[in-house]
Design a protein around this motif. Structure first.
Motif, PDB file in Angstrom:
ATOM      1  N   MET A  30       0.829  -1.206   0.000  1.00  0.00           N
ATOM      2  CA  MET A  30       0.000   0.000   0.000  1.00  0.00           C
ATOM      3  C   MET A  30       0.866   1.260   0.000  1.00  0.00           C
ATOM      4  SD  MET A  30      -2.980  -1.132   2.679  1.00  0.00           S
ATOM      5  CE  MET A  30      -3.651   0.527   2.781  1.00  0.00           C
ATOM      6  N   ARG A  31       1.982   1.212   0.741  1.00  0.00           N
ATOM      7  CA  ARG A  31       2.876   2.380   0.759  1.00  0.00           C
ATOM      8  C   ARG A  31       3.532   2.586  -0.609  1.00  0.00           C
ATOM      9  NH1 ARG A  31       3.034   0.454   6.074  1.00  0.00           N
ATOM     10  NH2 ARG A  31       3.319   2.041   7.705  1.00  0.00           N
ATOM     11  N   LEU A  32       3.906   1.490  -1.267  1.00  0.00           N
ATOM     12  CA  LEU A  32       4.523   1.617  -2.584  1.00  0.00           C
ATOM     13  C   LEU A  32       3.533   2.210  -3.584  1.00  0.00           C
ATOM     14  CD1 LEU A  32       6.497  -1.761  -2.886  1.00  0.00           C
ATOM     15  CD2 LEU A  32       7.125   0.344  -1.690  1.00  0.00           C
ATOM     16  N   MET A  33       2.290   1.764  -3.527  1.00  0.00           N
ATOM     17  CA  MET A  33       1.283   2.311  -4.438  1.00  0.00           C
ATOM     18  C   MET A  33       0.997   3.775  -4.119  1.00  0.00           C
ATOM     19  SD  MET A  33      -1.389  -0.827  -5.134  1.00  0.00           S
ATOM     20  CE  MET A  33      -1.782  -1.136  -3.415  1.00  0.00           C
ATOM     21  N   ARG A  34       1.015   4.118  -2.837  1.00  0.00           N
ATOM     22  CA  ARG A  34       0.795   5.528  -2.465  1.00  0.00           C
ATOM     23  C   ARG A  34       1.922   6.404  -2.979  1.00  0.00           C
ATOM     24  NH1 ARG A  34       0.240   5.525   3.219  1.00  0.00           N
ATOM     25  NH2 ARG A  34       2.230   6.528   3.660  1.00  0.00           N
ATOM     26  N   CYS A  35       3.146   5.883  -2.925  1.00  0.00           N
ATOM     27  CA  CYS A  35       4.298   6.630  -3.445  1.00  0.00           C
ATOM     28  C   CYS A  35       4.073   6.996  -4.906  1.00  0.00           C
ATOM     29  CB  CYS A  35       5.575   5.793  -3.291  1.00  0.00           C
ATOM     30  SG  CYS A  35       7.040   6.523  -4.050  1.00  0.00           S
ATOM     31  N   GLN A  36       3.677   6.014  -5.713  1.00  0.00           N
ATOM     32  CA  GLN A  36       3.461   6.305  -7.133  1.00  0.00           C
ATOM     33  C   GLN A  36       2.267   7.215  -7.345  1.00  0.00           C
ATOM     34  OE1 GLN A  36       1.727   3.513  -9.788  1.00  0.00           O
ATOM     35  NE2 GLN A  36       3.325   3.755 -11.325  1.00  0.00           N
ATOM     36  N   ARG A  37       1.219   7.003  -6.573  1.00  0.00           N
ATOM     37  CA  ARG A  37       0.007   7.820  -6.716  1.00  0.00           C
ATOM     38  C   ARG A  37       0.303   9.285  -6.431  1.00  0.00           C
ATOM     39  NH1 ARG A  37      -2.935   4.732  -3.822  1.00  0.00           N
ATOM     40  NH2 ARG A  37      -2.859   5.892  -1.855  1.00  0.00           N
ATOM     41  N   GLU A  38       1.285   9.536  -5.547  1.00  0.00           N
ATOM     42  CA  GLU A  38       1.616  10.913  -5.173  1.00  0.00           C
ATOM     43  C   GLU A  38       2.810  11.460  -5.947  1.00  0.00           C
ATOM     44  OE1 GLU A  38       1.963  10.888  -0.931  1.00  0.00           O
ATOM     45  OE2 GLU A  38      -0.166  10.417  -0.623  1.00  0.00           O
ATOM     46  N   GLY A  39       3.173  10.802  -7.047  1.00  0.00           N
ATOM     47  CA  GLY A  39       4.179  11.368  -7.941  1.00  0.00           C
ATOM     48  C   GLY A  39       5.497  10.643  -8.024  1.00  0.00           C
ATOM     49  N   GLY A  40       5.725   9.648  -7.167  1.00  0.00           N
ATOM     50  CA  GLY A  40       6.961   8.880  -7.254  1.00  0.00           C
ATOM     51  C   GLY A  40       6.946   7.941  -8.457  1.00  0.00           C
ATOM     52  N   ARG A  41       8.121   7.625  -8.950  1.00  0.00           N
ATOM     53  CA  ARG A  41       8.240   6.706 -10.078  1.00  0.00           C
ATOM     54  C   ARG A  41       8.465   5.294  -9.569  1.00  0.00           C
ATOM     55  NH1 ARG A  41       8.557   9.218 -15.006  1.00  0.00           N
ATOM     56  NH2 ARG A  41       7.738  11.332 -14.768  1.00  0.00           N
ATOM     57  N   LEU A  42       7.934   4.321 -10.291  1.00  0.00           N
ATOM     58  CA  LEU A  42       7.985   2.924  -9.858  1.00  0.00           C
ATOM     59  C   LEU A  42       8.598   2.054 -10.945  1.00  0.00           C
ATOM     60  CD1 LEU A  42       7.206   0.654  -7.858  1.00  0.00           C
ATOM     61  CD2 LEU A  42       4.937   0.622  -8.921  1.00  0.00           C
ATOM     62  N   ILE A  43       9.699   1.389 -10.591  1.00  0.00           N
ATOM     63  CA  ILE A  43      10.343   0.407 -11.463  1.00  0.00           C
ATOM     64  C   ILE A  43      10.149  -0.966 -10.816  1.00  0.00           C
ATOM     65  CG2 ILE A  43      12.512  -0.324 -12.529  1.00  0.00           C
ATOM     66  CD1 ILE A  43      13.542   2.576 -11.857  1.00  0.00           C
ATOM     67  N   VAL A  44       9.660  -1.929 -11.563  1.00  0.00           N
ATOM     68  CA  VAL A  44       9.485  -3.289 -11.049  1.00  0.00           C
ATOM     69  C   VAL A  44      10.248  -4.248 -11.949  1.00  0.00           C
ATOM     70  CG1 VAL A  44       7.850  -5.157 -10.602  1.00  0.00           C
ATOM     71  CG2 VAL A  44       7.246  -2.796 -10.002  1.00  0.00           C
ATOM     72  N   ALA A  45      11.135  -5.028 -11.357  1.00  0.00           N
ATOM     73  CA  ALA A  45      11.856  -6.083 -12.078  1.00  0.00           C
ATOM     74  C   ALA A  45      11.314  -7.421 -11.613  1.00  0.00           C
ATOM     75  CB  ALA A  45      13.354  -5.986 -11.815  1.00  0.00           C
ATOM     76  N   ASP A  46      10.640  -8.137 -12.507  1.00  0.00           N
ATOM     77  CA  ASP A  46      10.009  -9.401 -12.149  1.00  0.00           C
ATOM     78  C   ASP A  46       9.674 -10.153 -13.427  1.00  0.00           C
ATOM     79  OD1 ASP A  46       8.125 -11.454 -11.162  1.00  0.00           O
ATOM     80  OD2 ASP A  46       8.064 -10.244  -9.333  1.00  0.00           O
ATOM     81  N   PRO A  47       9.978 -11.455 -13.511  1.00  0.00           N
ATOM     82  CA  PRO A  47       9.577 -12.221 -14.689  1.00  0.00           C
ATOM     83  C   PRO A  47       8.065 -12.264 -14.882  1.00  0.00           C
ATOM     84  CG  PRO A  47      11.199 -13.437 -13.404  1.00  0.00           C
ATOM     85  CD  PRO A  47      10.760 -12.277 -12.571  1.00  0.00           C
ATOM     86  N   ARG A  48       7.327 -12.160 -13.778  1.00  0.00           N
ATOM     87  CA  ARG A  48       5.872 -12.223 -13.857  1.00  0.00           C
ATOM     88  C   ARG A  48       5.275 -10.818 -13.915  1.00  0.00           C
ATOM     89  NH1 ARG A  48       2.831 -14.858  -9.607  1.00  0.00           N
ATOM     90  NH2 ARG A  48       4.309 -14.073  -8.087  1.00  0.00           N
TER      91      ARG A  48
END
Length: 524
Positions: A30-48
């Motif tokens: 939830m905190r990670l999603m809030r970060c992006q919702r409030e302007g932070g950029r999100l990089i995810v490295a995952d095969p799935r």
């Protein structure tokens, strides 16, 4: 974790790798999603393609087992474009020349070839991470549960130091621990080479301190890891075992070997709150106490020590601490702590990192260690101004391929993890009717291309076979998994996925390579 949960919500950029955070750690997710919702950029490295990957600004869909090449490739791009923090490197690190030389080979072209990640995504991710004012790395078992898990973690440390993204608020390298209070168990010496507070058992001064406190001679030899214990039982080097609050028959790799090992013990004692496949093998089972029946402390992933207060009396008459003390007395050592607070006082007197803590000081939100003196405020952020060892050590990290790769006999890779409905081996969640109704059996994800090639329909029941065993699973066709990979959860005792998993170990941590095992599918 070098930083705190709340800082993750305020970071300028998050690099999440090897973590399906919204499923395995939903409150952090939830905190990670809030970060992006409030302007932070999100990089995810995952095969799935996880839920978090769907939200990401950049999804790096790397091939399983290529985390080191990915991070080396990102660092190559960062350095060649001048996005690194030269001042931080000069002032606070050492051995940079060795790292820089090792990165020459990891061109965008080679990184794309090895990882399968398009170079334009590599450039985008490298720039976002390096040029954000504050960037934080978040990782979990998808990084550590490989035979090169330690190398994976050291690569992430390299990346954070290269960009000066450590030792400041909202930055750092932040592992999420796999279970509640795993951090606390490690802090208290639940490791074969440490006393409480990460003090080495083969350090003579440390050993003498604990001998004086406990009034007994102590061995200077390091003990066995959990995986080494199983081999020790089967080889007769280990005769007896106590398993408390753990279900290794379902959770450990190569479950067939685990059953043989535990069955060969001269005496196996299990302490738990519910029956499990592991307790079925025990010579004796003692009823443990749940968190609600217990006074004490939990330490979470951010190193925060918090009070746990007993809500109900122990249903079986004793807390876990009282069980351990009673066993100790019968084995000839007179443990006699009258309360959990007395145990905590002893911990604080022997572990320097917690020397300034007390029950009174833990009121409210608790304290993050290190907290060495009574007036110390605790340390939510590590490495402010300097690293614990003085200067941060860069290391050239080579690529170590997985122990098992696809071949003609076993053409698919299996990765394991969790589903949102259940927790770990299902000892508790599978007793909840609502959760069991949502996911009552093993379901394995397979890519549509693989399903077409193998003529598999949605919901078909197939036998999944590895070099170690076989399980039957229903199949779910989804492009959330890439071609060549199947994903299965570990929750089901009647269809134990860990019968299949690889027994290769990281040479340093001895962590098994749960995330990559070669399998094939057969008709039932």
């Amino acid at each position: 974790m070098t930083n705190s949960f709340d800082e993750l919500a305020r970071a300028g950029c998050l690099f999440v790798i090897g973590s399906n955070t919204t499923v395995a750690h939903p409150m952090v997710g939830m905190r990670l999603m809030r970060c992006q919702r409030e302007g932070g950029r999100l990089i995810v490295a995952d095969p799935r393609r996880t839920d978090l990957a769907r939200l990401a600004d950049v999804h790096l869909r790397l091939r399983p087992g290529t985390d080191v090449p990915l991070v080396n490739g990102l660092m190559h791009i960062i350095y060649e474009n001048g996005w690194h923090d030269a001042a931080f490197i000069a002032e606070r690190t050492e051995n940079f020349d060795e790292l820089r030389e090792s990165l020459r080979a990891w061109t965008p072209e080679k990184t794309e070839e090895v990882t399968g990640v398009p170079r334009e995504l590599l450039f985008r991710a490298a720039e976002l991470y390096a040029r954000s004012e504050t960037s934080a790395i978040v990782y979990c078992l998808g990084i550590t549960q490989h035979r090169c898990g330690v190398n994976n973690v050291r690569s992430l440390a390299n990346l954070s130091m290269l960009c000066g993204q450590i030792g400041r608020p909202c930055t750092g390298v932040n592992p999420l621990r796999g279970q509640n209070n795993v951090q606390g168990a490690c802090d208290m010496g639940g490791l074969p080479n440490y006393y409480p507070g990460y003090q080495f058992v083969d350090d003579e001064a440390v050993r003498l301190k604990f001998e004086a406190a406990w009034g007994r001679p102590l061995s200077p030899a390091r003990g066995l890891t959990a995986m080494e214990m199983m081999h020790g039982l089967q080889e007769g080097r280990l005769k007896a075992m106590i398993i408390m609050g753990e279900n290794p028959v379902v959770s450990d790799p190569d479950s067939g070997h685990v059953v043989k090992a535990l069955s060969s013990a001269e005496f196996l004692l299990c302490i738990d709150i519910f029956p499990t496949p592991t307790t079925e093998l025990a010579h004796m089972v003692l009823p443990g106490a749940s968190f609600a029946e217990t006074d004490g402390t939990f330490t979470n992933s951010e190193r925060r020590v918090q009070r746990v207060r007993q809500a109900i009396p122990p249903m079986a008459g004793r807390t876990n601490g009282q069980i351990i003390q009673a066993l100790s007395r019968r084995l000839g050592y007179d443990m006699h702590h009258a309360s959990a607070s007395e145990v905590f006082d002893e911990i604080c007197s022997l572990a320097p990192s917690m020397g300034g803590m007390s029950y009174a000081r833990l009121e409210g939100e608790g304290l993050c260690w290190p907290c060495p003196t009574p007036g110390h405020p605790g340390t939510p952020i590590l490495h402010l101004g300097r690293f614990t060892r003085g200067k941060g050590l860069f290391a050239a990290i080579p690529h170590v391929p997985p122990a098992e790769l696809p071949d003609e006999e076993y053409p698919l890779l299996l990765s394991t993890g969790m589903r949102h409905a259940h927790y770990l081996t299902g000892t508790m969640t599978r007793r909840c009717a609502m959760l069991e109704r949502e996911l009552p059996e093993l379901v394995t994800d397979i890519n549509p291309a693989d399903a077409r090639r193998l003529e598999i329909r949605e919901g078909a029941r197939l036998r999944m076979v590895s070099r170690r065993g076989a399980v039957v699973s229903r199949m779910h066709i989804t492009d959330d998994v890439p071609e060549g990979l199947v994903f299965a959860p570990l929750h089901f005792a009647e269809a134990m996925v860990n019968l299949l998993t690889c027994t290769a170990l990281d040479p340093v941590s001895k962590t098994p390579e749960y995330k990559i095992s070669a399998v094939r599918l057969e008709r039932v």
